[in-house]
Write an enzyme that holds these catalytic residues in place. Structure first.
Site, PDB file in Angstrom:
ATOM      1  N   THR A 202      37.275  37.433  41.699  1.00  0.00           N
ATOM      2  CA  THR A 202      36.263  38.421  42.066  1.00  0.00           C
ATOM      3  C   THR A 202      35.544  38.010  43.340  1.00  0.00           C
ATOM      4  O   THR A 202      35.328  38.837  44.242  1.00  0.00           O
ATOM      5  CB  THR A 202      35.261  38.622  40.917  1.00  0.00           C
TER       6      THR A 202
ATOM      7  N   SER B 236      43.074  33.048  41.122  1.00  0.00           N
ATOM      8  CA  SER B 236      42.130  32.602  40.098  1.00  0.00           C
ATOM      9  C   SER B 236      42.798  31.552  39.221  1.00  0.00           C
ATOM     10  O   SER B 236      43.866  31.796  38.652  1.00  0.00           O
ATOM     11  CB  SER B 236      41.676  33.784  39.237  1.00  0.00           C
TER      12      SER B 236
ATOM     13  N   HIS C 282      42.003  30.248  36.274  1.00  0.00           N
ATOM     14  CA  HIS C 282      42.029  30.341  34.810  1.00  0.00           C
ATOM     15  C   HIS C 282      43.163  31.214  34.290  1.00  0.00           C
ATOM     16  O   HIS C 282      43.403  31.276  33.088  1.00  0.00           O
ATOM     17  CB  HIS C 282      40.676  30.820  34.275  1.00  0.00           C
TER      18      HIS C 282
ATOM     19  N   CYS D 255      38.803  42.797  30.778  1.00  0.00           N
ATOM     20  CA  CYS D 255      37.511  43.140  31.376  1.00  0.00           C
ATOM     21  C   CYS D 255      36.985  44.462  30.861  1.00  0.00           C
ATOM     22  O   CYS D 255      35.793  44.735  30.938  1.00  0.00           O
ATOM     23  CB  CYS D 255      37.632  43.200  32.897  1.00  0.00           C
TER      24      CYS D 255
END
Length: 692
Positions: A73, A211, A213, A338
């Site tokens: 993000t 990202s 993770h 999300c």
């Protein structure tokens, strides 16, 4: 406890042991600030620089820059801000920049939200344009060709997070070159890392966020690639860390953990090769086909990551599927994690043009490249257990295979409700207020029981009962409420008409053009108000029943949005609207209650298929029973007649809270729920750390 099978790798992944060890070493032995010039700081700097060089090698970045940040993000925000600031400067200098900010229709929501946010704040007022995809989920290249002359920034993704569909990056790049489009291009590479080879320096890509993770590193660590010559504006300014691209002291534990994952990628032999991952996907798909008749896969495997399956099952909602998988210890998701809490169809699948039922009921099953043979074998076994449980509970029954049922069943919760009244002795049932969305479920249920439908009734006239009545082979000739003519003991207004259902009577009373159905055991061949245990009241206000039913008769409405499950004339909600302070029990309070009340009953309100595949609770004291939420109204009279402490529980605590609140409103003072449900209120199942 049975170890969980984690198949939600596209949402996040467990942290691999080597990454945990690297993070611990960084905190214990390499804790210096990499901006410090002393030895401890220099050691930290060496770790940081080494990790960056490894990432550059893996991503094929011969030139350009790579900065560490908090994740995708932040990377998306930084890329969008950088591109839009450059566009504003060019426009202010009198240059033509294009009028469109183009993004793929299936992009992660972080992309259009970032575009809209910075477009507004920077005063650019460019138009956001959604690039369509085809039925396979790939970008519509002819549509892209048409808009490229007006495009100022283009945002696409390497692989979709919900479906795993791979974008035609080469095709998009070819169009950019062919048309001479100077738009800035961001490619979301979050799902690509570790799953296919990247050579960013050889591409036209300006920005690529990553990202950690998603690939066995901790949350809070990521990377952003910026092509050499691409404009850059830092999102965070301050001390000038990361070559002034992203200020703030570096997350050294996160960098060290990510470096350990990248080292495993670089060295090889740790992650499964592509052909093995494809085999794993095929095995999971085969088990899904055996367990769930009619399963439809929403993305073609030949254009998708081998680690992602997205599917829908006719007649089953995504919530029902998620609940039964979760009860079996298999973690999956409904689309993007999300947005999993939002009860809306998948916008990704809608963009692909799949039927609405598939978009609204899709499940994503995803694993990571550390998955092994044993994990996939266990997953397949549990998938087929889930299918057996769904068949046993009637959700995918093939007919005549369900155990006999007695009592009242509610279909639907938090909105419109349908009700079924069963009588096992006569093997018959009555349907009341059938909602269109439950028609197939009702048919499968009645046929699976092998029961005779005695009537299909509505509390309002003309409620569209005929279709279901015909499907259940009921003879024609009913009135507008579905009631058969010629019932005994009716007065001139039709009140007092009765329908025998085994040892019970169903009595109809008309009130201002609406029907109310009273249910109870006969007294001298009739059903007085005092004997009515349930009243099906449709949309009538409860106070309209005064004098017709007893104070403790359960009132079952056609909607439970305001009064979940059932109410009564004596029911009372808390004056302040808040649940009682002692309603929720944590594990310690539960054990204390069981010591003081060994006769207490623990009520599993999950659906029967969840109960069948789940493990029994390991508690000292108390009796555990299964009463699915839809059967709550049928069970309440027996509980009221012989009250003992009741502790409701479910997976997350949401359903059990509603059940306990319903009992409290009815005056049952010893109704409780397990705070946090089985997810938080019980000892969690042991995890398989490499199963993602």
């Amino acid at each position: 406890m049975t170890p969980e099978i984690y198949l939600d790798g596209n949402a996040t992944s467990p942290v691999m042991p080597a990454a945990i060890a690297a993070a611990v070493r960084a905190m214990e032995d390499c804790y210096g600030n990499p901006s410090s010039s002393h030895t401890t700081g220099l050691q930290a700097r060496a770790l940081l620089d080494g990790a960056r060089q490894r990432a550059l090698r893996l991503l094929g970045v011969e030139q350009g820059s790579l900065m560490f940040n908090s994740g995708a993000t932040e990377g998306i925000q930084t890329a969008v801000l950088s591109a839009l600031c450059a566009l504003r400067e060019r426009r202010d200098a009198g240059q033509a920049i294009g009028s469109l900010l183009v993004y793929g229709a299936t992009e992660h929501k972080a992309v259009p939200e970032a575009l809209a946010h910075w477009n507004r704040l920077l005063g650019l007022n460019l138009a956001l344009s959604k690039l369509p995809v085809d039925s396979d989920g790939r970008h519509d290249l002819p549509a892209l060709r048409a808009v490229l002359p007006q495009t100022a920034m283009l945002c696409t993704m390497a692989a979709n997070n919900e479906t795993g569909v791979l974008s035609d990056i080469a095709g998009i790049e070819g169009l950019l070159e062919e048309t001479g489009c100077g738009a800035y291009w961001m490619v979301d590479c979050v799902q690509a890392l570790g799953k296919f080879r990247l050579r960013l320096a050889r591409s036209r890509i300006d920005y690529a966020p990553f990202s950690g993770h998603k690939l066995y590193a901790p949350k809070g660590i990521g990377m952003l690639y910026v092509r050499q010559g691409a404009p850059f504006t830092p999102l965070i300014v301050g001390g000038g860390q990361e070559s002034a691209q992203r200020s703030g002291t570096e997350n050294m534990a996160g960098v060290a953990a990510l470096d350990a994952v990248l080292a495993a990628l670089e060295q090889g032999g740790v992650f499964r090769p592509h052909d093995v991952l494809c085999t794993f996907r095929e095995r999971l798909a085969a088990s899904l086909r055996r367990a769930l008749p009619g399963v439809v896969f929403n993305a073609p495997f030949e254009h998708a990551l081998p680690t992602t399956l997205n599917f829908s099952v006719p007649g089953l909602s995504s919530k029902e599927l998620m609940d039964v998988f979760d009860a079996a210890g298999v973690r999956v998701s409904a689309g993007s994690a999300c947005s999993a809490a939002k009860a809306a169809p998948s916008y990704v699948l809608q963009a692909m043009g799949v039927p609405d039922w598939r978009a609204a009921s899709a499940i994503r099953m995803s694993f990571g490249p550390l998955a092994d043979e044993a994990c996939i074998t266990r997953a397949c076994e549990r998938i087929e257990r889930c299918g057996a449980a769904l068949r046993a509970s009637g959700l995918i029954a093939q007919g005549g295979s369900l155990p006999a049922q007695d009592g009242v069943l509610q279909l639907g919760s938090g909105g419109a409700c349908s009700w079924l009244v069963h009588d096992a002795a006569s093997r018959s049932c009555v349907v009341i207020d059938p909602q269109p969305e439950f028609s197939e479920r009702i048919l499968a249920h009645v046929r699976g029981l092998g029961y005779r439908a005695a009537a299909v009734l509505g509390t309002a006239p003309g409620a569209g009962l005929a279709t279901l009545s015909r499907a259940l082979t009921l003879a024609p000739g009913a009135d507008a409420f579905g009631w058969r003519a010629g019932r005994a003991d009716a007065d001139a207004a039709g009140n007092g008409e009765q329908l025998a259902l085994g040892g019970q009577l169903l009595r109809r009373v008309l009130i201002d053009g609406q029907a109310v159905y009273l249910l109870g055991h006969a007294v001298n061949g009739a059903l007085p108000a005092s004997a009515a245990r349930h009243a099906f009241i449709g949309a009538l206000a409860p106070q309209r029943l005064a004098g017709l039913v007893g104070a403790d008769t359960l009132l079952c409405a056609a909607s439970d949005a305001q009064q979940p499950f059932c109410s009564s004339l004596q029911a009372q909600a808390p004056a302040d609207g808040l649940p009682p302070a002692d309603l929720h029990l944590d594990p310690a309070a539960l054990q204390d209650l069981l010591r003081r009340h060994p006769d207490a009953m623990l009520v599993d309100v999950r659906e029967s298929h969840e109960h069948l595949v789940g493990e029994p609770l390991a508690l000292s004291g108390g009796q555990v029973v299964s009463v699915p939420l839809g059967q709550l109204a049928g069970q309440i009279p027996a509980w009221m007649a012989a009250p003992v402490p009741l502790v409701f529980f479910c997976r997350s605590g949401n359903r059990s809270t509603r059940a306990a609140q319903c009992l409290r409103r009815l005056g049952y003072a010893q109704a409780y729920d397990l705070a946090g449900g089985m997810a938080l209120g019980m000892v969690p199942t042991a995890a398989l750390p490499l199963a993602a």
